[in-house]
Write a protein that holds these residues in place. Structure first.
Motif, PDB file in Angstrom:
ATOM      1  N   LYS A 305      12.698 -12.327  -1.294  1.00 12.30           N
ATOM      2  CA  LYS A 305      13.567 -11.307  -0.293  1.00 12.30           C
ATOM      3  C   LYS A 305      12.846  -9.701  -0.442  1.00 12.30           C
ATOM      4  N   LEU A 306      12.523  -9.242   0.541  1.00  5.34           N
ATOM      5  CA  LEU A 306      12.069  -7.855   0.348  1.00  5.34           C
ATOM      6  C   LEU A 306      13.172  -6.802   0.677  1.00  5.34           C
ATOM      7  N   ARG A 307      13.585  -5.895   0.023  1.00  4.87           N
ATOM      8  CA  ARG A 307      14.176  -4.594   0.359  1.00  4.87           C
ATOM      9  C   ARG A 307      13.461  -3.507  -0.049  1.00  4.87           C
ATOM     10  N   TYR A 308      13.774  -2.318   0.829  1.00  9.59           N
ATOM     11  CA  TYR A 308      13.341  -1.194   0.381  1.00  9.59           C
ATOM     12  C   TYR A 308      14.279  -0.172   0.760  1.00  9.59           C
ATOM     13  N   ALA A 309      14.152   1.069  -0.006  1.00 11.63           N
ATOM     14  CA  ALA A 309      14.861   2.449   0.168  1.00 11.63           C
ATOM     15  C   ALA A 309      14.349   3.705   0.370  1.00 11.63           C
TER      16      ALA A 309
END
Length: 337
Positions: A305-309
């Motif tokens: 899973k890829l998340r970014y902020a």
């Protein structure tokens, strides 16, 4: 001893490479930090954009041949440090990075080297160190108490049969020291309730737990993402590819609870100073997952899973609430027999 294979990166696939590069926008140039260099997939792609500077970290000495090649090819644009990524803030100045990338998965370079003891198929020594670790899986298995082993396997591996596995480990080692991977696999298989409908190997969760403990992966993750946030420019991005639920829970909590879109506490409760910390712009809680084609080419990517902020303009304030929220994992990783 370093693996003599001439091209260890040949079997390594960077997960969701196109998605990571698109989010980073390297065509504009800037400073990019690759916190988990591995086979160098992200770094190599970023370096194809002429205005980029890439600083990479990895705790694993087995990849030094790859980093040396890149240092020769890009002497003014690629810089490598053999360090844990929790130390990312020590290699660049505060607010100097345009993006920081973490790929938390076990590298195929590590998994495919059977001598390192990560694979269920290995008959080698129980090691499981990614590098710069103070202990090994063999030391944990043979020296930790039954209760400590149970806690590690249950909490870090989320293994339902942790009690029975820990009991059988202690029983077996009282007769003969457990030194090899296949010995541990046999103990786990004997301890597990047979469920042939399950697709994952019965040893998966126990191996995950031991690997996390040996490498202090939860401690590294929490310290790493906090320190990465310190070095991001306003508008800079932090990208994290996670592979199991504990990691993703930590990343989601950090991004959601320290962003401008954080839910306001009830006016009836006392105000928590952490509730005013907005390290990130409004977080959209968007998850990227590998395409079917990528999963076919690289099956281990299926759980990624890829998340970014995006870093806000606000001053950095240490997020103590993150530490408190996941204290049980931190305490466990830093406990001893």
């Amino acid at each position: 001893m370093i693996n003599p294979t001439s091209s260890p990166e040949s079997s390594h696939f960077p997960v969701m490479l196109d998605e990571v590069i698109n989010i980073c926008s390297p065509d504009k140039g800037g400073v990019y930090i690759d916190c988990t260099f591995g086979g160098g997939g992200y770094s190599k792609k970023l370096l194809k954009f002429s205005k980029t500077k890439v600083i990479a970290l990895d705790r694993d000495e087995f990849i030094l041949s790859i980093t040396k090649e890149l240092e020769k090819k890009y002497p003014d644009r690629f810089f490598f440090h053999q360090r844990r990524f929790s130390e990312v803030n020590t290699i660049v100045d505060n607010q100097s990075a345009d993006a920081v990338i973490f790929d938390l998965g076990l590298s195929s370079i590590q998994l495919n080297n059977l001598e390192r003891g990560f694979s269920f198929n290995s008959k080698a020594t129980l090691d499981m160190s990614m590098g710069l670790s103070k202990t090994s899986a063999e030391e944990v298995i043979n020296n930790f108490s039954e209760q400590a082993l149970k806690s590690i396997i249950k909490i870090l591996g989320e293994e339902k049969d942790a009690s029975r596995i820990a009991k059988n480990i202690v029983k077996t080692r009282s007769i003969k020291k457990i030194t090899k991977v296949d010995q541990l696999v046999a103990i786990i298989e004997k301890s597990k309730k047979k469920n042939y409908a399950k697709k994952i190997n019965p040893s998966t969760k126990t191996f995950q737990a031991l690997r996390i403990f040996v490498n202090k992966e939860i401690t590294e993750l929490i310290e790493g993402i906090i320190n990465a946030t310190k070095i991001l420019k306003p508008g800079g991005k932090i990208l994290i590819v996670s592979f199991h639920s504990i990691e993703d829970k930590i990343v989601k909590y950090f991004f959601s609870n320290f962003s401008l879109s954080r839910s306001k506490p009830s006016r009836y409760f006392p105000e928590d100073k952490d509730s005013n910390i907005s390290l990130f712009d409004k977080y959209k809680n968007k998850i990227f997952k590998p395409s079917n084609l990528e999963i076919i080419k690289n099956p281990p990517s299926r759980s990624a899973k890829l998340r970014y902020a995006i870093r806000s303009k606000n001053q950095f304030i240490y997020p103590n609430e993150l530490i408190n929220k996941f204290k049980k994992y931190l305490d466990l990783e830093n406990s001893h027999a």
